[in-house]
Design a protein around this motif. Structure first.
Motif, PDB file in Angstrom:
ATOM      1  N   VAL A   1      -2.302  -5.689   5.492  1.00 30.73           N
ATOM      2  CA  VAL A   1      -2.095  -4.330   5.189  1.00 30.73           C
ATOM      3  C   VAL A   1      -0.714  -4.317   4.788  1.00 30.73           C
ATOM      4  CG1 VAL A   1      -1.308  -2.134   6.065  1.00 30.73           C
ATOM      5  CG2 VAL A   1      -3.517  -3.231   7.262  1.00 30.73           C
ATOM      6  N   GLY A   2       0.167  -5.781   4.855  1.00 33.27           N
ATOM      7  CA  GLY A   2       1.580  -5.365   4.339  1.00 33.27           C
ATOM      8  C   GLY A   2       1.978  -5.804   3.562  1.00 33.27           C
ATOM      9  N   GLY A   3       0.302  -6.560   2.748  1.00 33.55           N
ATOM     10  CA  GLY A   3       0.036  -6.743   1.327  1.00 33.55           C
ATOM     11  C   GLY A   3       0.312  -5.741   0.161  1.00 33.55           C
ATOM     12  N   ALA A   4      -0.634  -4.993   1.055  1.00 38.40           N
ATOM     13  CA  ALA A   4      -1.854  -4.143   0.028  1.00 38.40           C
ATOM     14  C   ALA A   4      -0.044  -3.149  -0.464  1.00 38.40           C
ATOM     15  CB  ALA A   4      -2.150  -2.879   0.687  1.00 38.40           C
ATOM     16  N   VAL A   5       0.646  -2.576   1.441  1.00 38.19           N
ATOM     17  CA  VAL A   5       1.433  -1.990   0.629  1.00 38.19           C
ATOM     18  C   VAL A   5       3.422  -2.293  -0.404  1.00 38.19           C
ATOM     19  CG1 VAL A   5       3.732  -1.140   1.949  1.00 38.19           C
ATOM     20  CG2 VAL A   5       1.531  -0.907   2.413  1.00 38.19           C
ATOM     21  N   LEU A   6       3.421  -3.762  -0.159  1.00 38.04           N
ATOM     22  CA  LEU A   6       3.850  -4.622  -1.007  1.00 38.04           C
ATOM     23  C   LEU A   6       3.435  -4.450  -2.524  1.00 38.04           C
ATOM     24  CD1 LEU A   6       5.192  -8.026   1.104  1.00 38.04           C
ATOM     25  CD2 LEU A   6       6.260  -5.957   0.531  1.00 38.04           C
TER      26      LEU A   6
ATOM     27  N   ARG B   1       9.767   5.095  -2.392  1.00 35.49           N
ATOM     28  CA  ARG B   1       9.764   3.616  -1.966  1.00 35.49           C
ATOM     29  C   ARG B   1      10.542   2.472  -0.854  1.00 35.49           C
ATOM     30  NH1 ARG B   1       9.879   0.374  -8.498  1.00 35.49           N
ATOM     31  NH2 ARG B   1       8.288  -1.269  -8.089  1.00 35.49           N
ATOM     32  N   PRO B   2      11.808   2.721  -0.651  1.00 38.24           N
ATOM     33  CA  PRO B   2      12.301   1.782  -0.258  1.00 38.24           C
ATOM     34  C   PRO B   2      11.907   1.589   1.153  1.00 38.24           C
ATOM     35  CG  PRO B   2      14.624   2.797  -1.298  1.00 38.24           C
ATOM     36  CD  PRO B   2      13.008   3.866  -1.659  1.00 38.24           C
ATOM     37  N   TYR B   3      11.531   2.574   1.015  1.00 34.86           N
ATOM     38  CA  TYR B   3      10.559   2.440   3.291  1.00 34.86           C
ATOM     39  C   TYR B   3       9.661   2.461   3.169  1.00 34.86           C
ATOM     40  CZ  TYR B   3      14.336   5.860   3.547  1.00 34.86           C
ATOM     41  OH  TYR B   3      15.673   6.785   3.767  1.00 34.86           O
ATOM     42  N   LEU B   4       8.917   2.240   1.138  1.00 36.68           N
ATOM     43  CA  LEU B   4       8.026   1.652   1.689  1.00 36.68           C
ATOM     44  C   LEU B   4       7.602  -0.139   1.780  1.00 36.68           C
ATOM     45  CD1 LEU B   4       5.071   3.652  -0.798  1.00 36.68           C
ATOM     46  CD2 LEU B   4       5.006   3.323   1.539  1.00 36.68           C
ATOM     47  N   VAL B   5       8.332  -0.998   1.142  1.00 39.42           N
ATOM     48  CA  VAL B   5       8.684  -2.107   0.873  1.00 39.42           C
ATOM     49  C   VAL B   5       9.315  -2.991   2.134  1.00 39.42           C
ATOM     50  CG1 VAL B   5      10.748  -3.893  -0.627  1.00 39.42           C
ATOM     51  CG2 VAL B   5       9.521  -1.735  -1.364  1.00 39.42           C
ATOM     52  N   ILE B   6       9.860  -2.361   2.685  1.00 38.25           N
ATOM     53  CA  ILE B   6      10.401  -2.433   4.319  1.00 38.25           C
ATOM     54  C   ILE B   6       9.241  -2.822   5.586  1.00 38.25           C
ATOM     55  CG2 ILE B   6      11.970  -1.406   6.411  1.00 38.25           C
ATOM     56  CD1 ILE B   6      13.979  -0.523   4.080  1.00 38.25           C
TER      57      ILE B   6
ATOM     58  N   LEU C   1       7.905  -5.695   7.009  1.00 40.00           N
ATOM     59  CA  LEU C   1       8.369  -5.942   8.520  1.00 40.00           C
ATOM     60  C   LEU C   1       6.162  -6.086   8.781  1.00 40.00           C
ATOM     61  CD1 LEU C   1      10.225  -2.471   9.903  1.00 40.00           C
ATOM     62  CD2 LEU C   1      10.378  -5.661   9.800  1.00 40.00           C
ATOM     63  N   LEU C   2       5.379  -5.104   8.226  1.00 38.88           N
ATOM     64  CA  LEU C   2       4.452  -5.450   8.635  1.00 38.88           C
ATOM     65  C   LEU C   2       3.592  -7.743   7.925  1.00 38.88           C
ATOM     66  CD1 LEU C   2       2.566  -2.515   7.524  1.00 38.88           C
ATOM     67  CD2 LEU C   2       2.654  -3.287   9.442  1.00 38.88           C
ATOM     68  N   MET C   3       4.332  -7.855   6.981  1.00 39.04           N
ATOM     69  CA  MET C   3       4.579  -9.553   6.380  1.00 39.04           C
ATOM     70  C   MET C   3       4.380 -10.194   7.762  1.00 39.04           C
ATOM     71  SD  MET C   3       2.114  -9.035   4.352  1.00 39.04           S
ATOM     72  CE  MET C   3       2.469 -10.763   3.265  1.00 39.04           C
ATOM     73  N   LEU C   4       5.921  -9.531   7.927  1.00 40.49           N
ATOM     74  CA  LEU C   4       5.925 -10.542   9.019  1.00 40.49           C
ATOM     75  C   LEU C   4       5.609 -10.610  10.659  1.00 40.49           C
ATOM     76  CD1 LEU C   4       9.023 -11.809   9.888  1.00 40.49           C
ATOM     77  CD2 LEU C   4      10.232 -10.012  10.794  1.00 40.49           C
ATOM     78  N   LEU C   5       5.412  -9.353  11.046  1.00 42.38           N
ATOM     79  CA  LEU C   5       4.656  -9.019  12.027  1.00 42.38           C
ATOM     80  C   LEU C   5       3.238  -9.882  12.504  1.00 42.38           C
ATOM     81  CD1 LEU C   5       5.142  -5.585  12.918  1.00 42.38           C
ATOM     82  CD2 LEU C   5       6.614  -7.544  14.662  1.00 42.38           C
TER      83      LEU C   5
ATOM     84  N   LEU D   1     -12.054  -4.644   6.559  1.00 41.85           N
ATOM     85  CA  LEU D   1     -12.221  -3.981   5.010  1.00 41.85           C
ATOM     86  C   LEU D   1     -11.303  -3.449   4.291  1.00 41.85           C
ATOM     87  CD1 LEU D   1     -16.124  -3.916   5.748  1.00 41.85           C
ATOM     88  CD2 LEU D   1     -15.067  -6.056   4.659  1.00 41.85           C
ATOM     89  N   PRO D   2     -11.479  -1.833   5.108  1.00 42.02           N
ATOM     90  CA  PRO D   2     -10.066  -0.969   4.585  1.00 42.02           C
ATOM     91  C   PRO D   2      -9.727  -0.907   4.146  1.00 42.02           C
ATOM     92  CG  PRO D   2     -10.384  -0.188   7.251  1.00 42.02           C
ATOM     93  CD  PRO D   2     -11.432  -1.247   6.741  1.00 42.02           C
ATOM     94  N   ALA D   3      -8.095  -2.803   5.058  1.00 42.84           N
ATOM     95  CA  ALA D   3      -6.915  -2.588   4.725  1.00 42.84           C
ATOM     96  C   ALA D   3      -7.469  -3.458   3.330  1.00 42.84           C
ATOM     97  CB  ALA D   3      -6.428  -3.695   5.256  1.00 42.84           C
ATOM     98  N   LEU D   4      -7.794  -4.605   2.870  1.00 45.46           N
ATOM     99  CA  LEU D   4      -8.746  -5.933   2.364  1.00 45.46           C
ATOM    100  C   LEU D   4      -9.074  -4.649   0.570  1.00 45.46           C
ATOM    101  CD1 LEU D   4      -9.167  -8.245   1.208  1.00 45.46           C
ATOM    102  CD2 LEU D   4     -10.921  -8.142   2.056  1.00 45.46           C
TER     103      LEU D   4
END
Length: 242
Positions: free
Chosen positions: A13-18, A36-41, A45-49, A86-89
């Motif tokens: 999910v984090g990768g998709a958002v980025l 856009r800045p909120y999506l990037v942040i 954060l999702l990638m970090l978690l 699957l939906p995240a992918l």
């Protein structure tokens, strides 16, 4: 492997958002540019978690090597939870397109939230570039008839009505795609050689044709007599602005 499920889901999910917000402009299909800045942040954060969860899963595996042999099955959750990836992918690999003619057809009853009155003067220019929403508002509500005598140019995607009628259409987004409202302009003119394909993008140049009484259903949708219709690529930001 089940102990990595939450980590994989967070990373996907984090990768998709980025992907749609940091590495491309695909996010404009769904939200306003200011978000856009909120999506990037959020994606970061999702990638970090997800990374933290993966490290914890590795440490847990080192501490409990017999987990996969029957000593820790309750800790990983049900196997069906993997279906959540699957939906995240799909979001990561195949981002959904912007709203189009189908969404427009479901919103035809909506109107601009304003009353009849005099609008400010239009800028100089011939032809004058104008948004579909601006043209629609002025054609339906402007008692000063600011569109009269002007050559106007607008861009939108094509939708079709009955009896060969077609429209230049644009969806107006206040915050995100979920609150999209429709603006559309009926295209007429002897110079128009057939109706373009549904959902194709066009830039149309022409003049205003008055229709109906201002502020009533008879004025909707407004009409443009086209002199030039040119097919164009879908813009990076497909939604309209007032």
């Amino acid at each position: 492997m089940r102990r990595y499920g939450s980590a994989v889901l967070l990373l996907l999910v984090g990768g998709a958002v980025l992907r749609i917000s940091l590495f491309s402009e695909l996010y404009l299909r769904y939200v306003q540019p200011a978000l856009r800045p909120y999506l990037v942040i959020s994606g970061g954060l999702l990638m970090l978690l997800g990374s933290v969860a993966a490290v914890r899963g590795m440490r847990h595996g080192e501490e409990d090597p017999d987990e996969d042999h029957g000593h820790g099955h309750a800790h990983g959750g049900p196997r069906i939870a993997w279906l959540l990836t699957l939906p995240a992918l799909a979001l990561l690999l195949f981002p959904p397109p912007a709203l189009g003619s189908y969404s427009a057809s479901r919103e035809e009853a909506q109107r601009a939230a304003q009353g009849v009155g005099t609008f400010s003067a239009l800028p100089a220019g011939n032809p004058l570039d104008i948004s579909v929403a601006q043209y629609s508002s002025r054609a339906i509500y402007d008692t000063g008839h600011s569109l009269k005598g002007r050559t106007l140019r607008m861009t939108g995607f094509v939708t079709h009505g009955s009896h060969g009628t077609w429209y230049v259409t644009r969806l107006l987004v206040t915050c995100c795609a979920a609150d999209a409202t429709i603006s559309k302009v009926e295209i007429r003119g002897d110079e128009v050689d057939g109706a373009p394909q549904t959902d194709s993008w066009v830039t149309v140049t022409g003049v205003w044709i008055p229709k109906g009484k201002l502020g009533t259903d008879g004025a909707w949708p407004p009409v443009l007599k086209a002199t030039v219709v040119r097919q164009v690529k879908e813009p990076a930001d497909p939604y309209d602005k007032r």
